[in-house]
Design a protein around this motif. Structure first.
Motif, mmCIF file in Angstrom:
data_model
loop_
_atom_site.group_PDB
_atom_site.id
_atom_site.type_symbol
_atom_site.label_atom_id
_atom_site.label_comp_id
_atom_site.label_asym_id
_atom_site.label_seq_id
_atom_site.Cartn_x
_atom_site.Cartn_y
_atom_site.Cartn_z
ATOM 1 N N HIS A 18 -13.081 8.945 5.050
ATOM 2 C CA HIS A 18 -11.880 9.191 4.472
ATOM 3 C C HIS A 18 -10.880 9.161 5.674
ATOM 4 O O HIS A 18 -9.707 9.288 5.562
ATOM 5 C CB HIS A 18 -11.515 10.277 3.609
ATOM 6 C CG HIS A 18 -12.089 10.362 2.218
ATOM 7 N ND1 HIS A 18 -11.907 9.548 1.240
ATOM 8 C CD2 HIS A 18 -13.488 10.914 2.099
ATOM 9 C CE1 HIS A 18 -12.815 9.731 0.433
ATOM 10 N NE2 HIS A 18 -13.779 10.606 0.699
ATOM 11 N N ASP A 19 -11.359 8.632 6.974
ATOM 12 C CA ASP A 19 -10.373 8.449 7.895
ATOM 13 C C ASP A 19 -9.207 7.760 7.727
ATOM 14 O O ASP A 19 -7.952 7.776 8.013
ATOM 15 C CB ASP A 19 -11.022 7.938 9.112
ATOM 16 C CG ASP A 19 -12.064 9.138 9.942
ATOM 17 O OD1 ASP A 19 -11.554 10.466 9.612
ATOM 18 O OD2 ASP A 19 -12.768 8.651 10.794
ATOM 19 N N GLY A 20 -9.611 6.350 7.042
ATOM 20 C CA GLY A 20 -8.426 5.519 6.514
ATOM 21 C C GLY A 20 -7.635 6.003 5.461
ATOM 22 O O GLY A 20 -6.365 5.519 5.738
ATOM 23 N N CYS A 21 -8.194 6.846 4.940
ATOM 24 C CA CYS A 21 -7.089 7.305 3.715
ATOM 25 C C CYS A 21 -6.076 8.490 4.315
ATOM 26 O O CYS A 21 -5.143 8.333 3.960
ATOM 27 C CB CYS A 21 -8.156 8.159 2.588
ATOM 28 S SG CYS A 21 -9.168 7.029 1.448
ATOM 29 N N ARG A 22 -6.688 9.191 5.303
ATOM 30 C CA ARG A 22 -5.990 10.125 5.959
ATOM 31 C C ARG A 22 -4.759 9.350 6.611
ATOM 32 O O ARG A 22 -3.678 9.796 6.770
ATOM 33 C CB ARG A 22 -6.669 11.050 6.670
ATOM 34 C CG ARG A 22 -7.313 12.111 6.162
ATOM 35 C CD ARG A 22 -7.867 12.957 7.005
ATOM 36 N NE ARG A 22 -9.068 12.548 7.626
ATOM 37 C CZ ARG A 22 -10.400 12.916 6.942
ATOM 38 N NH1 ARG A 22 -10.508 13.093 5.950
ATOM 39 N NH2 ARG A 22 -11.323 12.172 7.474
ATOM 40 N N ALA A 23 -5.027 8.270 7.355
ATOM 41 C CA ALA A 23 -4.050 7.392 8.152
ATOM 42 C C ALA A 23 -3.056 6.914 7.080
ATOM 43 O O ALA A 23 -1.707 6.834 7.348
ATOM 44 C CB ALA A 23 -4.758 6.281 8.925
ATOM 45 N N ALA A 24 -3.480 6.316 5.896
ATOM 46 C CA ALA A 24 -2.639 5.681 4.947
ATOM 47 C C ALA A 24 -1.688 6.661 4.264
ATOM 48 O O ALA A 24 -0.549 6.385 3.887
ATOM 49 C CB ALA A 24 -3.497 4.777 4.078
#
Length: 62
Positions: A18-24
């Motif tokens: 979920h790294d991409g989710c946290r960045a978004a």
């Protein structure tokens, strides 16, 4: 209250997946309730946003 699900994609939370989710999420409001995985009603206005879960209430952000 513990968060169980990702508030962006609705999948079980945690981990590097979920790294991409946290960045978004730094730029956009949540779409799913982190507690029950329900899709939330989201309203975005120039001053911020509100996201409402029928079970867990409303979150706000700026």
């Amino acid at each position: 209250m513990e968060t169980t699900y990702c508030d962006r994609c609705g999948e079980p939370g945690g981990g590097a997946a979920h790294d991409g989710c946290r960045a978004a999420r730094e730029l956009e409001p949540p779409r799913f309730c982190a507690h029950c995985r329900r899709r939330m009603k989201v309203q975005v206005v120039p001053a911020g946003w509100t996201a409402t879960c029928v079970e867990h209430g409303t979150l706000t952000g700026h």
